[in-house]
Scaffold this active site. Structure first.
Site: not given
Length: 282
Positions: A3, A51, A250
């Site tokens: 992250e 990211k 996810r």
């Protein structure tokens, strides 16, 4: 997937190891750039963008990389054994007289002109840890699709850059709503808090070796990776289910008692994901 805080730390390590130094070794193990030779050029800086990592090099070049799920940049001193993985997983080597940066399992690696960086990162929303942070624009982006589930909106880097699966789950817990609640159904006072709360969490962790959202020493995270253990707030068993936009599901964690809003029906309990207690995550 690392992250924003993790990528910020990676950029900081790379910058300290390479910036201001001349490259004595350059090996990009991607067919398109296999013949590119950066030796003799000075590394100017390493900058995180959401990211993404941008390694700027003398001569107007930028090496753009993204870690995705398992990518990593490792820094080694002369003579130190490389331990980031088997040799066939190495995608990039940048060496100076006293340090070598080795990129393992990098799914995104491209050499572009610095003037063309926007082609790689121009789609990103305001960066939670960057100089371009704009809370108002981030909120406007999030609210742009009122029917979209909050968890999906938070993960969309076009809205705001830097949130991954761990922060998605933790933010929704702190807001007391499920990740499946449509953004437009967020109470106004909750919606207005989202950008500031997200920024506060990432900034608090930008230099920590272990990510912490609870402020407690004995437990770093409120819900992520904790199913079916008890919620730290109310004691109800934390739940986990997949959430995604169809391109990828996810694992998503929430407390069914503390968080209001829609949620999937209970299903088979899944194992805690590898790395959920550490900084690396989805």
């Amino acid at each position: 997937m690392p992250e924003g805080d993790t990528v910020h730390q990676a950029a900081k390590r790379l910058h300290a190891a390479l910036a201001g130094k001349v490259l004595t070794r350059s090996d990009l193990r991607v067919p398109k750039y296999a013949t590119a030779d950066l030796t003799g050029r000075t590394v100017l800086d390493v900058t995180p963008r959401g990211k993404h990592l941008l390694t700027r090099i003398e001569g107007g070049l930028t090496l753009h990389s993204h870690l995705k799920m398992d990518g990593a940049w490792k820094i080694y001193a002369p003579g130190q054994r490389w331990s980031g993985g088997p040799a066939h997983q190495i995608r990039a080597i940048l060496g100076t007289a006293d340090r070598t940066a080795v990129g393992y399992r990098l799914p995104v690696l491209e050499l572009l002109r610095t003037a063309d960086e926007q082609r790689a990162v121009g789609h990103l929303g305001p960066d939670l840890l960057g100089p371009d942070w704009d809370a108002d624009r981030a909120l406007e982006n999030l609210l742009g699709d009122p029917a979209r589930p909050l968890g999906e909106a938070l993960l969309d880097q076009r809205n705001l850059a830097g949130i991954g699966n761990i922060y998605k789950s933790e933010l929704c817990f702190l807001l007391r709503v499920t990740p499946w609640l449509p953004v437009g159904a967020l109470p106004a006072e909750h919606a207005s808090r989202v950008p500031a709360l997200a920024k506060r969490l990432l900034e608090a962790n930008r230099d920590r070796p272990a990510r912490n959202t609870t402020g407690r020493h004995e437990q770093n995270l409120f819900v992520y990776g904790r199913a079916p253990r008890p919620c730290l707030r109310c004691g109800t068993s934390v739940r986990v289910a997949d959430q995604g936009d169809g391109s990828r599901e996810r694992p998503t964690y929430w407390c069914p008692a503390c968080q209001s809003g829609p949620a999937p029906e209970p299903g088979p309990m899944r194992a805690e994901p590898r790395g959920s207690r550490h900084r690396t995550g989805n």
